[in-house]
Motif scaffolding. Sequence first.
Motif, PDB file in Angstrom:
ATOM      1  N   ASN A   1      21.110  42.637  34.007  1.00  0.00           N
ATOM      2  CA  ASN A   1      21.181  42.503  32.553  1.00  0.00           C
ATOM      3  C   ASN A   1      21.520  41.102  32.049  1.00  0.00           C
ATOM      4  N   SER A   2      21.788  40.145  32.935  1.00  0.00           N
ATOM      5  CA  SER A   2      21.964  38.750  32.500  1.00  0.00           C
ATOM      6  C   SER A   2      22.002  37.842  33.722  1.00  0.00           C
ATOM      7  N   GLY A   3      21.878  36.558  33.460  1.00  0.00           N
ATOM      8  CA  GLY A   3      22.003  35.576  34.532  1.00  0.00           C
ATOM      9  C   GLY A   3      23.415  35.540  35.073  1.00  0.00           C
ATOM     10  N   THR A   4      24.386  35.691  34.192  1.00  0.00           N
ATOM     11  CA  THR A   4      25.784  35.698  34.625  1.00  0.00           C
ATOM     12  C   THR A   4      26.016  36.857  35.598  1.00  0.00           C
ATOM     13  N   SER A   5      25.497  38.052  35.253  1.00  0.00           N
ATOM     14  CA  SER A   5      25.620  39.191  36.172  1.00  0.00           C
ATOM     15  C   SER A   5      24.916  38.926  37.493  1.00  0.00           C
TER      16      SER A   5
ATOM     17  N   HIS B   1      28.941  20.026  36.484  1.00  0.00           N
ATOM     18  CA  HIS B   1      27.940  19.714  35.461  1.00  0.00           C
ATOM     19  C   HIS B   1      26.922  20.854  35.424  1.00  0.00           C
ATOM     20  N   THR B   2      27.278  21.944  34.725  1.00  0.00           N
ATOM     21  CA  THR B   2      26.432  23.138  34.648  1.00  0.00           C
ATOM     22  C   THR B   2      26.860  23.949  33.446  1.00  0.00           C
ATOM     23  N   TRP B   3      26.089  24.984  33.160  1.00  0.00           N
ATOM     24  CA  TRP B   3      26.522  25.972  32.168  1.00  0.00           C
ATOM     25  C   TRP B   3      27.688  26.750  32.783  1.00  0.00           C
ATOM     26  N   ILE B   4      28.662  27.090  31.958  1.00  0.00           N
ATOM     27  CA  ILE B   4      29.932  27.656  32.437  1.00  0.00           C
ATOM     28  C   ILE B   4      29.789  28.920  33.288  1.00  0.00           C
ATOM     29  N   SER B   5      28.690  29.674  33.084  1.00  0.00           N
ATOM     30  CA  SER B   5      28.509  30.924  33.829  1.00  0.00           C
ATOM     31  C   SER B   5      28.565  30.752  35.340  1.00  0.00           C
ATOM     32  N   THR B   6      28.110  29.602  35.821  1.00  0.00           N
ATOM     33  CA  THR B   6      28.125  29.374  37.266  1.00  0.00           C
ATOM     34  C   THR B   6      29.558  29.549  37.780  1.00  0.00           C
TER      35      THR B   6
ATOM     36  N   PRO C   1      24.673  25.583  44.722  1.00  0.00           N
ATOM     37  CA  PRO C   1      24.036  24.493  43.972  1.00  0.00           C
ATOM     38  C   PRO C   1      23.279  25.046  42.757  1.00  0.00           C
ATOM     39  N   VAL C   2      23.140  24.214  41.734  1.00  0.00           N
ATOM     40  CA  VAL C   2      22.442  24.592  40.494  1.00  0.00           C
ATOM     41  C   VAL C   2      21.232  23.671  40.339  1.00  0.00           C
ATOM     42  N   HIS C   3      20.072  24.251  40.042  1.00  0.00           N
ATOM     43  CA  HIS C   3      18.884  23.431  39.771  1.00  0.00           C
ATOM     44  C   HIS C   3      18.851  23.155  38.274  1.00  0.00           C
TER      45      HIS C   3
ATOM     46  N   GLU D   1      21.564  29.921  45.368  1.00  0.00           N
ATOM     47  CA  GLU D   1      20.981  29.013  44.366  1.00  0.00           C
ATOM     48  C   GLU D   1      21.147  29.595  42.962  1.00  0.00           C
ATOM     49  N   ASP D   2      21.585  28.765  42.023  1.00  0.00           N
ATOM     50  CA  ASP D   2      21.561  29.131  40.606  1.00  0.00           C
ATOM     51  C   ASP D   2      20.246  28.603  40.037  1.00  0.00           C
ATOM     52  N   CYS D   3      19.286  29.522  39.860  1.00  0.00           N
ATOM     53  CA  CYS D   3      17.931  29.169  39.409  1.00  0.00           C
ATOM     54  C   CYS D   3      17.712  29.512  37.941  1.00  0.00           C
ATOM     55  N   ALA D   4      18.801  29.637  37.181  1.00  0.00           N
ATOM     56  CA  ALA D   4      18.677  30.049  35.778  1.00  0.00           C
ATOM     57  C   ALA D   4      17.757  29.118  34.993  1.00  0.00           C
ATOM     58  N   GLN D   5      17.680  27.836  35.428  1.00  0.00           N
ATOM     59  CA  GLN D   5      16.843  26.874  34.692  1.00  0.00           C
ATOM     60  C   GLN D   5      15.631  26.446  35.497  1.00  0.00           C
ATOM     61  N   SER D   6      15.371  27.096  36.645  1.00  0.00           N
ATOM     62  CA  SER D   6      14.362  26.521  37.547  1.00  0.00           C
ATOM     63  C   SER D   6      13.278  27.476  38.019  1.00  0.00           C
TER      64      SER D   6
ATOM     65  N   THR E   1      19.022  34.215  38.899  1.00  0.00           N
ATOM     66  CA  THR E   1      18.365  33.562  37.766  1.00  0.00           C
ATOM     67  C   THR E   1      18.640  34.313  36.472  1.00  0.00           C
ATOM     68  N   SER E   2      18.289  33.668  35.361  1.00  0.00           N
ATOM     69  CA  SER E   2      18.523  34.221  34.022  1.00  0.00           C
ATOM     70  C   SER E   2      17.208  34.317  33.264  1.00  0.00           C
ATOM     71  N   PHE E   3      17.097  35.344  32.425  1.00  0.00           N
ATOM     72  CA  PHE E   3      15.958  35.454  31.511  1.00  0.00           C
ATOM     73  C   PHE E   3      16.434  35.395  30.063  1.00  0.00           C
TER      74      PHE E   3
ATOM     75  N   GLY F   1      15.876  31.653  25.697  1.00  0.00           N
ATOM     76  CA  GLY F   1      15.488  30.239  25.683  1.00  0.00           C
ATOM     77  C   GLY F   1      15.097  29.673  27.040  1.00  0.00           C
ATOM     78  N   LYS F   2      15.225  30.439  28.112  1.00  0.00           N
ATOM     79  CA  LYS F   2      14.856  29.934  29.445  1.00  0.00           C
ATOM     80  C   LYS F   2      13.330  29.862  29.566  1.00  0.00           C
ATOM     81  N   ASN F   3      12.825  29.174  30.576  1.00  0.00           N
ATOM     82  CA  ASN F   3      11.364  29.024  30.701  1.00  0.00           C
ATOM     83  C   ASN F   3      10.673  30.381  30.809  1.00  0.00           C
TER      84      ASN F   3
HETATM   85  C1  LIG Z   1      21.603  30.369  31.407  1.00  0.00           C
HETATM   86  C2  LIG Z   1      22.384  30.020  32.602  1.00  0.00           C
HETATM   87  C3  LIG Z   1      23.208  30.952  33.280  1.00  0.00           C
HETATM   88  C4  LIG Z   1      23.597  32.294  32.712  1.00  0.00           C
HETATM   89  O1  LIG Z   1      22.604  33.088  32.274  1.00  0.00           O
HETATM   90  P1  LIG Z   1      22.865  34.197  31.124  1.00  0.00           P
HETATM   91  O2  LIG Z   1      21.594  34.990  31.199  1.00  0.00           O
HETATM   92  O3  LIG Z   1      23.023  33.478  29.835  1.00  0.00           O
HETATM   93  O4  LIG Z   1      24.056  34.992  31.498  1.00  0.00           O
HETATM   94  C5  LIG Z   1      23.799  30.566  34.467  1.00  0.00           C
HETATM   95  N1  LIG Z   1      23.613  29.341  34.987  1.00  0.00           N
HETATM   96  C6  LIG Z   1      22.872  28.407  34.357  1.00  0.00           C
HETATM   97  C7  LIG Z   1      22.692  27.070  35.001  1.00  0.00           C
HETATM   98  C8  LIG Z   1      22.241  28.701  33.136  1.00  0.00           C
HETATM   99  O5  LIG Z   1      21.519  27.774  32.532  1.00  0.00           O
END
Ligand SMILES: *Cc1c(COP(=O)(O)O)cnc(C)c1O
Length: 373
Positions: free
Chosen positions: A57-61, A83-88, A129-131, A155-160, A179-181, A184-186
């Motif tokens: 249900n989310s990238g954070t999950s 240097h990332t979004w706080i969810s990492t 690591p975060v992309h 890998e945190d692929c939320a942006q990749s 990853t996250s959907f 605003g993600k790609n």
């Molecule tokens: C968007 C994002 C997340 C979290 O995704 P959510 O779907 O908003 O919970 C985690 N890591 C990075 C790098 C992001 O950009």
Amino acid sequence: MIPFLSLKEQTAALREDVLAELGRVIDTQGFANGPAVAQFERELADYLGCREVIAVNSGTSSLHAALIAAGVGAGDEVVTVSHTWISTAWAISYAGARPVFVDVDRATCGMDPSKLAAAIGPKTKAILPVHLYGLPADLDPILAIARERGIPVIEDCAQSIGATYKGRQTGTFGLVNATSFYPGKNLGAFGEGGAVMTDDAAIAGRVRSLRDHAQQGRHNHVELGFNWRMDGFQGAVLSVKLRHLDAWNARRRAIAARYVEGLKRAEGLSLVPGNDWSEPIWHIFPVFHAQRDEFRTRLEALGVQSGVHYPRPVHLQPAYSFLGYKPGDFPIAEELAATEISLPMFPELSDADVDQVIDAVVEVSTKLSTGTT
Ligand SMILES: *Cc1c(COP(=O)(O)O)cnc(C)c1O
């Protein structure tokens, strides 16, 4: 005004296709984790070239699930970037572990492999690591250090999603990846969503169980579970959108190439250097300038909106003061946070829009470097 991001044109273009798929979800009542979600999972696994995708249900999950499935728990440490979004970092904390940061590399805006070994200790249970910005981190040296020590990589692929590292999709290198959907993600849903990717059948099974209250058989809860199920509607939307992802990412690359060429004229501005081992997807197009806030105000006055990703690194966030970090601990992360400007980037920008952004950026850079108003 050229917006930093607009979903309007893309959403309008998909309207009929999406409505037809949403109708099917309504007809079958597959509202939570139903057939549309299962279909999207198979399609994304085929697209990436991995065995299993588990939608959540989310990238954070997805990060939280990946960490638990990799064996991270209370008292452990996970090495990641600040240097990332706080969810990492949140996800590491949710798993009961402590985030340990390493600085980033200017060239990738991702984890600096030369600083990784020093951050690893006896409690390190994963390396994350975060992309960032859709720029692949330099994975080979990170994977080598991890393999030597028997520590899993996540890998945190939320942006990749769709970016490749040495010809292979990000999200297929770690033991289990996330990853996250977010819209605003790609690859964005019409709401919240995320996914876990892995080749490991046992890990996939554990994540599938965890996301649905850790049930093995109905009403048999084998461990502490969660409600991480994806909405059927989001699965349907994501299936429609996945068919367009390569074309959208190609358009983002063309826009990035136009920026790189046009911005050669901009004084005092730095860009991330290209490399020949990765194909970024430019979730964000970052540029860096010492007078960031003044730069953005002037850009806005010329009709160009911009963003900042992210103005304060995680190690300096109030929520993480208990970790005991202080300014100066991660100089590159802090420099990027102080100087980054995200230029407008989405596939529906026209060449004329991009040229207007370039002209405005060049004008602002010239005026700031000559001290004119
Ligand atoms: C968007 C994002 C997340 C979290 O995704 P959510 O779907 O908003 O919970 C985690 N890591 C990075 C790098 C992001 O950009």
